[in-house]
Design an enzyme around this catalytic site. Sequence first.
Site, short mmCIF file in Angstrom:
data_model
loop_
_atom_site.label_atom_id
_atom_site.label_comp_id
_atom_site.label_asym_id
_atom_site.label_seq_id
_atom_site.Cartn_x
_atom_site.Cartn_y
_atom_site.Cartn_z
N CYS A 71 0.00 3.04 -19.41
CA CYS A 71 -1.01 4.48 -18.00
C CYS A 71 -0.06 4.11 -16.42
O CYS A 71 0.43 2.54 -16.56
CB CYS A 71 -1.89 3.81 -18.15
SG CYS A 71 -2.87 4.95 -16.89
N CYS A 77 -6.59 0.99 -11.80
CA CYS A 77 -7.85 1.31 -12.41
C CYS A 77 -8.52 0.20 -13.58
O CYS A 77 -7.98 -0.83 -13.71
CB CYS A 77 -7.61 2.05 -14.19
SG CYS A 77 -8.55 3.28 -14.85
N CYS A 80 -8.98 0.07 -18.45
CA CYS A 80 -8.12 -0.96 -19.31
C CYS A 80 -7.75 -2.16 -18.40
O CYS A 80 -6.77 -2.21 -17.34
CB CYS A 80 -7.11 0.31 -19.98
SG CYS A 80 -6.92 1.15 -20.72
N CYS A 157 -6.17 10.39 -19.47
CA CYS A 157 -6.48 9.03 -19.57
C CYS A 157 -5.51 8.57 -20.83
O CYS A 157 -6.14 9.32 -21.91
CB CYS A 157 -8.23 8.91 -19.49
SG CYS A 157 -8.41 6.82 -20.18
N GLN A 273 -20.84 5.69 -31.97
CA GLN A 273 -19.66 4.98 -31.65
C GLN A 273 -18.96 5.75 -31.00
O GLN A 273 -17.47 6.72 -31.49
CB GLN A 273 -19.09 4.04 -32.77
CG GLN A 273 -19.97 3.22 -33.01
CD GLN A 273 -20.37 1.60 -31.98
OE1 GLN A 273 -19.25 2.10 -31.12
NE2 GLN A 273 -20.78 0.94 -32.96
N TYR A 302 -32.55 -2.25 -34.47
CA TYR A 302 -31.69 -1.10 -33.14
C TYR A 302 -30.53 -0.62 -34.17
O TYR A 302 -29.69 -0.18 -33.86
CB TYR A 302 -30.88 -2.86 -32.44
CG TYR A 302 -31.42 -3.55 -31.75
CD1 TYR A 302 -31.75 -3.91 -30.58
CD2 TYR A 302 -31.05 -4.98 -32.90
CE1 TYR A 302 -32.64 -4.93 -30.46
CE2 TYR A 302 -31.88 -6.20 -32.33
CZ TYR A 302 -32.32 -6.36 -31.51
OH TYR A 302 -32.98 -7.02 -30.84
N GLU A 323 -35.92 1.64 -33.85
CA GLU A 323 -34.95 2.02 -32.44
C GLU A 323 -36.08 1.82 -31.32
O GLU A 323 -37.53 2.85 -31.21
CB GLU A 323 -34.29 3.01 -33.21
CG GLU A 323 -33.82 3.64 -31.66
CD GLU A 323 -32.47 2.08 -30.21
OE1 GLU A 323 -32.90 1.88 -29.20
OE2 GLU A 323 -31.47 1.35 -31.09
N ASP A 371 -28.08 -4.82 -34.34
CA ASP A 371 -26.12 -4.20 -33.47
C ASP A 371 -27.00 -4.06 -32.63
O ASP A 371 -27.46 -2.83 -32.03
CB ASP A 371 -26.40 -3.02 -34.48
CG ASP A 371 -25.21 -2.36 -34.09
OD1 ASP A 371 -24.34 -2.86 -32.60
OD2 ASP A 371 -24.13 -1.13 -33.37
N CYS A 398 -21.17 -6.83 -29.90
CA CYS A 398 -20.36 -5.76 -28.95
C CYS A 398 -20.13 -7.43 -27.76
O CYS A 398 -19.29 -6.83 -26.67
CB CYS A 398 -20.47 -4.75 -27.82
SG CYS A 398 -22.67 -4.86 -27.25
#
Length: 441
Positions: A71, A77, A80, A157, A273, A302, A323, A371, A398
């Site tokens: 890129c 940016c 990434c 992008c 996701q 979750y 949730e 999660d 995550c």
Amino acid sequence: MKKNEKIIGICSGYTKDGYGVVKIDGFPLFVKGMMDQEEAELVITLVKKTYGYAKILKLLKTNPERIEPICPIAKQCGGCQLQHMSYKEQLSFKKQKVQDVMDRIAKIDIQVEDTLGMKAPLNYRNKGQIPVGIEKGSVVTGFYRISSNTIIDTDTCKIQSEKINEVLKQMRRLFDKYENAVAFRHLLIKHAFVTNEIMVVWITRSSNFSHMKEMVQDLVDAIPEIKSIIVNVNKRKDNVILGNEEHLIYGKDSIVDEIDGLQFHISSKSFYQVNPVQTKVLYGKALEFCQLNGNETVIDLYCGVGTISMFLAKKAGKVIGVEIVEQAIENAKDNAKRNHLDNVEFVCSDAATYAKKLSEEGMKPDVVVVDPPRKGCDLTTLESIVTMSPKRLVYVSCDPATLARDIQILEQYNYHAQIVQPVDMFPFTHHVETIVLLSRK
């Protein structure tokens, strides 16, 4: 060691954010864009008490896995962070990132599995959130410069789907044509990969603005795959992207996507996701780790809009998804109906309260799946899970650091991590998803 001093250094590993680590007499310097085993002439840009930052002036020895960023705005940016690494090196970095926290925070003796990557790690994102601004009289769209609110102007992008880039280019054309970009704050574009349906959310400063109807017709004529256009009004002064007021101005209020035969309806605010290809890999691993034979009761804490719950419901006897976000639960219930799954139930509650309630009622599920958000599980949730005494706990995370912290707590309650599997949901960024199978000793 002081600011602006020039030194020669050799990189000996990475930080969790992908910066190279150079140690000068034991003092660590963090260097953006430097790779393991590389040697470079550096200039020190910041010195703190226990660490500092430096910038590459000249590479003297390069890592064979170094590549030219794909890129043109990669260095400016903030989206990434790993475009200077080959994909092989990115996967290796993510494995080591997870291994480091298992060793240092969880303090368990386990070998992390190789990161599960993508065959084609470009154009994987099904959602784009693009700020819109006016600079020196011209419209700019793109992404924020690292650690700033300055927009790096672009209409493409490399990690967003090609359809999202196409919508962005058309929106740039319409801003020039109708001269009303000042009304816009952000564009939110969602692309369902399987059905090819597109939702466009215009995040604006007011509910009405000039040439709105003409823009709708113009955009849909250019890209007929657009099935929904929504105006989201955000009058806030902070960095929250979506406001509470919404108006459907074209088509339907949700689009439909499909993962492994299951259909999901995606609204403007529902969580889904961002990498559907790797979502199938991640949830497939969750299903594998649960070791279901068709009779088990599974609690999914979750659960969001019920994606993992419905994967599990295909193999389990009964699944209960929990949730706290009310709209997500409504989406989850609708998704279960549309997929004709009558062995899954969804409850609107925070995970800690409901897990505690179930444990007090004597609920004994066979498997618990969690999660959680980036902050991980709180102690009440973990203790309630332990009280329910499931045979297996499958933890999807995550954030490797909070995952490792929670694993250390669970180890004290006799839940032992058996498999730690990183999954690359976000190629070219430093983020990594990890799924862990824990079993009761």
